[in-house]
Each structure stands twice: as structure tokens, then as C-alpha cells.
Design an enzyme around this catalytic site. Sequence first.
Site, PDB file in Angstrom:
ATOM      1  N   HIS A  18     148.487   6.408 116.235  1.00  0.00           N
ATOM      2  CA  HIS A  18     148.736   7.776 116.739  1.00  0.00           C
ATOM      3  C   HIS A  18     149.858   8.439 115.934  1.00  0.00           C
ATOM      4  CE1 HIS A  18     147.312   6.014 120.806  1.00  0.00           C
ATOM      5  NE2 HIS A  18     146.405   6.917 120.491  1.00  0.00           N
ATOM      6  N   LYS A  42     140.027   7.559 132.150  1.00  0.00           N
ATOM      7  CA  LYS A  42     140.306   6.145 131.908  1.00  0.00           C
ATOM      8  C   LYS A  42     141.356   5.645 132.894  1.00  0.00           C
ATOM      9  CE  LYS A  42     139.725   6.322 126.872  1.00  0.00           C
ATOM     10  NZ  LYS A  42     140.464   6.299 125.616  1.00  0.00           N
ATOM     11  N   ARG A  91     138.649   6.577 113.296  1.00  0.00           N
ATOM     12  CA  ARG A  91     138.982   5.269 112.728  1.00  0.00           C
ATOM     13  C   ARG A  91     137.742   4.665 112.120  1.00  0.00           C
ATOM     14  NH1 ARG A  91     141.524   3.684 118.354  1.00  0.00           N
ATOM     15  NH2 ARG A  91     139.886   5.155 118.858  1.00  0.00           N
ATOM     16  N   SER A 129     144.757   1.532 121.432  1.00  0.00           N
ATOM     17  CA  SER A 129     145.639   1.194 122.551  1.00  0.00           C
ATOM     18  C   SER A 129     145.036   0.060 123.378  1.00  0.00           C
ATOM     19  CB  SER A 129     145.859   2.416 123.442  1.00  0.00           C
ATOM     20  OG  SER A 129     146.459   3.442 122.705  1.00  0.00           O
TER      21      SER A 129
HETATM   22  P1  ADP Z   1     141.538   9.433 124.335  1.00  0.00           P
HETATM   23  O1  ADP Z   1     141.485   8.747 125.667  1.00  0.00           O
HETATM   24  O2  ADP Z   1     141.589  10.920 124.433  1.00  0.00           O
HETATM   25  O3  ADP Z   1     140.529   8.954 123.334  1.00  0.00           O
HETATM   26  P2  ADP Z   1     143.529   7.977 122.786  1.00  0.00           P
HETATM   27  O4  ADP Z   1     145.005   7.910 122.994  1.00  0.00           O
HETATM   28  O5  ADP Z   1     142.778   6.700 122.880  1.00  0.00           O
HETATM   29  O6  ADP Z   1     143.016   9.056 123.814  1.00  0.00           O
HETATM   30  O7  ADP Z   1     143.220   8.625 121.384  1.00  0.00           O
HETATM   31  C1  ADP Z   1     143.583   9.942 121.083  1.00  0.00           C
HETATM   32  C2  ADP Z   1     143.030  10.273 119.710  1.00  0.00           C
HETATM   33  O8  ADP Z   1     143.731   9.484 118.737  1.00  0.00           O
HETATM   34  C3  ADP Z   1     141.535   9.947 119.544  1.00  0.00           C
HETATM   35  O9  ADP Z   1     140.947  10.949 118.742  1.00  0.00           O
HETATM   36  C4  ADP Z   1     141.538   8.631 118.820  1.00  0.00           C
HETATM   37  O10 ADP Z   1     140.385   8.495 118.004  1.00  0.00           O
HETATM   38  C5  ADP Z   1     142.798   8.770 117.967  1.00  0.00           C
HETATM   39  N1  ADP Z   1     143.357   7.466 117.638  1.00  0.00           N
HETATM   40  C6  ADP Z   1     143.705   6.456 118.452  1.00  0.00           C
HETATM   41  N2  ADP Z   1     144.147   5.393 117.748  1.00  0.00           N
HETATM   42  C7  ADP Z   1     144.079   5.742 116.433  1.00  0.00           C
HETATM   43  C8  ADP Z   1     144.344   5.092 115.199  1.00  0.00           C
HETATM   44  N3  ADP Z   1     144.735   3.834 115.147  1.00  0.00           N
HETATM   45  N4  ADP Z   1     144.134   5.785 114.087  1.00  0.00           N
HETATM   46  C9  ADP Z   1     143.676   7.054 114.130  1.00  0.00           C
HETATM   47  N5  ADP Z   1     143.376   7.717 115.238  1.00  0.00           N
HETATM   48  C10 ADP Z   1     143.564   7.080 116.380  1.00  0.00           C
END
Ligand code: ADP
Length: 161
Positions: A18, A42, A91, A129
Site C-alpha cells: 500500500h 470484509k 498486483r 493484508s
Molecule cells: P479493498 O478491501 O478495498 O480491496 P485493500 O486494502 O485490500 O482494500 O486494497 C486496497 C487497494 O490496494 C486495492 O486496489 C489493492 O489491489 C491494492 N493493494 C493491496 N495490496 C497491494 C500491494 N501489495 N501492491 C499493490 N497494490 C496493493
Amino acid sequence: MNRTAIYPGSFDPVTYGHIDLIKRAATLFDRIIVGVASNTRKQTLFNADERLVMLKETTKGIKGISIELFDGLVIKYAYKHKSHVLIRGLRVISDFDYEVQMALTNRRLDQKIETILLVPSEGYTFLSSSLIKEAASLGADISSFVPKIVEKKLKKKLSQA
Ligand code: ADP
């Protein structure tokens, strides 16, 4: 013209993936507003305030960003900030379907909304995460995936569970 983009997510918890994305987005826009979803579908390990605090603490040095809680439709949230740009991450291939579906749904809701999908550093392409939470619960060393404070809070939270 002041260009603002919104980076929405659940950030449960924030990872180096992130943070990598926030840094990249900050080079493209004058202002990035990171929106921490307070009511996500979630089931989250950390509550919204905990997720917000971890993000704030781990992104202190990055210029031009602000971190806030948000609720409801992301496009409404974007307009509240006079923005029509959403940042999301791509990703691995498995993100593609979901992210494109969401981008198209948001566009269907509002033609002017644009979604920008950013690719993280190679080292973070498999980082999520949920993987971190699983690895931490099994006692794995997660220090290369999340900042120290997140690691500490995760350990504490998991020991309470
Ligand atoms: P959500 O529940 O909205 O998917 P996340 O916190 O899981 O929330 O992810 C928010 C955004 O960040 C999403 O677009 C996800 O693809 C991106 N994201 C999460 N981890 C990574 C990572 N390691 N590299 C790039 N983007 C990421």
C-alpha cells in the site's frame, strides 16, 4: 489546477505494498486522499480507527497526502473532495477481474470517474493484508512486508484473539 486523487481501501492492516502505491500516486497528483473504508463488507481484524492510525503513522514522511475514514459510495466521497480519479492497485492477474469490474461499475454510476490502476514494486506483487495476517498468526517473520509498528500491533492483536 489542483489535481486530487482518492485511494480507497480497507488497509487491514497497511502493508509496504500500500505504501509503495501511495508514494507512486503522490508523484502523479498534487494531493492523494487515502480513504480508509470504515464499513467494509470484509470482516476486518482491526477496527477503522486502528487502521487509520497505522496508516497515518507509517506514511508521515510522504508529502501531499491525507488519510481519512470514509463511508458509503466511493464516487460520492471523491466528489466531496472535488476529485474524479480513483487509485487502485494491480498486483497479480487475480486482481485484474475484480479491479476492472469495480472500475467499470463506478464508471457506470458516473461517467466522469476514472480509475487508475498502479503496479507496485516487484517485491510487493504477492503481498496482501490477508496473507500477512495469516503468516503472522502462524508465527512467520513479516518484518519485510509491514512497518515495525504494524508488526507490533498485529502481534498484540493476534495474541488477544
Ligand atoms: P479493498 O478491501 O478495498 O480491496 P485493500 O486494502 O485490500 O482494500 O486494497 C486496497 C487497494 O490496494 C486495492 O486496489 C489493492 O489491489 C491494492 N493493494 C493491496 N495490496 C497491494 C500491494 N501489495 N501492491 C499493490 N497494490 C496493493
